[in-house]
Design an enzyme around this catalytic site. Structure first.
Site, PDB file in Angstrom:
ATOM      1  N   HIS A 159       0.822  -1.220   0.000  1.00 45.83           N
ATOM      2  CA  HIS A 159       0.000   0.000   0.000  1.00 45.83           C
ATOM      3  C   HIS A 159       0.857   1.272   0.000  1.00 45.83           C
ATOM      4  CE1 HIS A 159      -3.470  -2.593   0.998  1.00 45.83           C
ATOM      5  NE2 HIS A 159      -2.647  -3.169   1.847  1.00 45.83           N
ATOM      6  N   SER A 281      14.767  20.433 -17.635  1.00 39.23           N
ATOM      7  CA  SER A 281      13.581  21.260 -17.815  1.00 39.23           C
ATOM      8  C   SER A 281      13.921  22.477 -18.655  1.00 39.23           C
ATOM      9  CB  SER A 281      13.049  21.710 -16.446  1.00 39.23           C
ATOM     10  OG  SER A 281      12.101  22.747 -16.589  1.00 39.23           O
ATOM     11  N   LYS A 287      16.512  20.872 -12.603  1.00 33.51           N
ATOM     12  CA  LYS A 287      15.781  19.608 -12.725  1.00 33.51           C
ATOM     13  C   LYS A 287      16.597  18.523 -13.419  1.00 33.51           C
ATOM     14  CE  LYS A 287      12.126  18.812 -11.811  1.00 33.51           C
ATOM     15  NZ  LYS A 287      10.948  19.081 -12.662  1.00 33.51           N
ATOM     16  N   GLU A 294       9.692   7.261 -16.819  1.00 34.24           N
ATOM     17  CA  GLU A 294       8.301   7.678 -16.995  1.00 34.24           C
ATOM     18  C   GLU A 294       7.725   7.139 -18.293  1.00 34.24           C
ATOM     19  OE1 GLU A 294       8.535  11.874 -14.475  1.00 34.24           O
ATOM     20  OE2 GLU A 294       8.658  11.915 -16.664  1.00 34.24           O
TER      21      GLU A 294
END
Length: 461
Positions: A159, A281, A287, A294
């Site tokens: 969880h 970025s 970043k 992803e």
């Protein structure tokens, strides 16, 4: 045919409208199968000669002509004509331009329906072979990382809450097991789903010539011909089997991508991904985004949609062939291309990943990951597990209220939890992991057993 006449033009007075031509044409999609179409035509022509349907002279002309067509595709000189609605039309049109009537005889004893079905299976077989190799590379990368991190501990989660300590090697080996099953599913597609050749089934009912379907099947690397001509041209089960295997593979790579995204976050910091598989970025100079992970997470949506789309396409079709089946290649090729992009990138990202074992170890020291181990200690002292579970839960509540871990519980808290006189065992992450001695568990010996077995399995690929 050299003037743009179509394979089916004799029945029609006029040509198709431009709008229908655009709708009907599939050369832009299926031209990638040119080598497989030519291979099928070679085998078909050889069989027609062997069975006496074609003369030796025609067979020789066809073989030489197909070699020339293949050379044109290979060197990029093949010129597409307006009437080339698909790869099958284009090859036959060019062959006839080169060798005349012998080229027109090639299609004896076959239809585009069985020809298309055969080409798709040949193309898919080559794609599966390549993906089997790519799965093996990814599995070996994971095995190498696991071998280097047998001693590293991190929290295992349920969880998305910290649950019990596990070895990093154990965690990585879980994905190796998924890949072992993926490899097995792809092998089943190759060895079972792609075992039968549709060539020779004709348009739907067979052909009226004494062809030898076993000969063409074996020449093309199949085990046997399909058993029913209607099913041969109407079925896309092999494509569906592949798409199911590919979708499940991408589910696994998506889960791995998701974990890497989480682990690479500043809040968790369990892994540092290399610059080669991250991006920056356009606005935020600081970043470092885990884009490859992803995209590994995202690609599953496409491949699951391809599987669903193919099944939805076929589900409503009456026997036998329907033009709807032309759309099967959109789903198949998209899934193949997606998997072929994904696997090498994921392998490269994992190979260059640096795992922050110090951050993992610190996350194991929150004081409650050994709660089950304390309950097991009470069970060994003769307590029923449910009573032990409740008592440890009470102790956890008391320690949470005071802001300490289980190992720092005082005698009053231990007594109030119903454990008066109990001496707490070692509640370290290492002791917890080493206690999991059941087969498949996270103790060091069991993890090494898992690694050895997985290494042997992958080594047989």
């Amino acid at each position: 045919m050299s003037d743009g006449v179509r394979l089916w033009g004799g029945r029609f007075e006029g040509g198709p409208s431009e709008a229908f031509d655009r709708l009907n044409a599939s050369f832009a999609v299926d031209s990638r199968m040119w080598a497989h179409d030519i291979a099928g035509s070679r085998a078909h022509a050889q069989m027609l000669v062997a069975t006496g349907v074609l003369s030796d002279e025609d067979g020789k002309s066809i073989a030489d002509g197909l070699d020339r067509v293949a050379a044109e595709f290979s060197d990029g000189s093949f010129f597409v004509q307006p009437g080339d609605e698909d790869i099958h039309t284009a090859v036959e049109r060019r062959l006839t331009e080169l060798i005349g009537d012998a080229g027109r005889r090639l299609h004896t004893g076959r239809s585009r329906n069985d020809q298309v079905a055969t080409d798709v299976l040949l193309y898919l077989r080559d794609a599966v072979d390549g993906q089997l190799a790519a799965v093996a590379v990814l599995a070996n990368v994971l095995l190498s990382q696991a071998e280097r991190h047998v001693e590293a501990l991190l929290p295992g989660y349920t969880h998305l809450q910290r649950a019990q300590p596990v070895r990093l090697a154990h965690h990585l080996l879980a994905y190796v097991q998924m890949l072992i099953r993926d490899h097995r599913r792809l092998r089943l597609v190759r060895d079972e789903s792609l075992a039968e050749a549709p060539l020779g089934a004709g348009a739907l009912s067979g052909v009226g010539f004494p062809i030898d379907r076993q000969m063409t099947a074996e020449a093309l690397g199949f085990v046997r011909p399909t058993a029913n001509s209607l099913d041969s041209v109407a079925s896309r089960d092999a494509v569906a089997d592949y798409l199911h295997a590919a979708a499940t593979l991408c589910v696994h790579t998506s889960r791995l991508g998701e974990e890497l995204v989480i682990w690479a976050s500043d809040e968790v910091g369990f892994v540092e991904l290399s610059d080669a598989f991250t991006s920056g970025s356009s606005m935020l100079p600081q970043k470092k985004n885990p884009d490859a992970a992803e995209l590994a997470r995202a690609k599953v949506a496409r491949v699951v949609s391809d599987y669903s789309g193919l099944q939805s396409l076929v589900a409503k079709l009456p026997l036998a062939y329907n033009k709807d089946l032309q759309e099967d290649k959109h789903f198949l090729f998209d899934a193949i291309d997606t998997v072929e992009l994904l696997l090498p990138a994921l392998a490269g990202m994992l190979e260059g990943a640096v795992f922050r074992t110090d951050r993992m170890a610190a996350a194991c020291q929150d004081g409650y990951l050994a709660a089950t181990d304390l309950a097991d200690h009470l069970v060994r002292a003769g307590w029923p597990f449910r009573r032990a579970h409740e008592a440890v839960g009470l102790l956890v509540r008391a320690c949470l209220a005071r802001g300490v871990g289980l190992a720092d519980a005082n005698s009053a808290e231990i007594t109030d939890a119903g454990m008066a006189g109990i001496v707490l065992p070692a509640l370290t992450a290492e002791a917890s992991a080493e206690a999991k001695v059941s087969a498949g568990g996270t103790s060091r010996a069991r993890v090494i057993e898992q690694w050895d077995a997985a290494r042997a399995e992958v080594g047989r690929w």
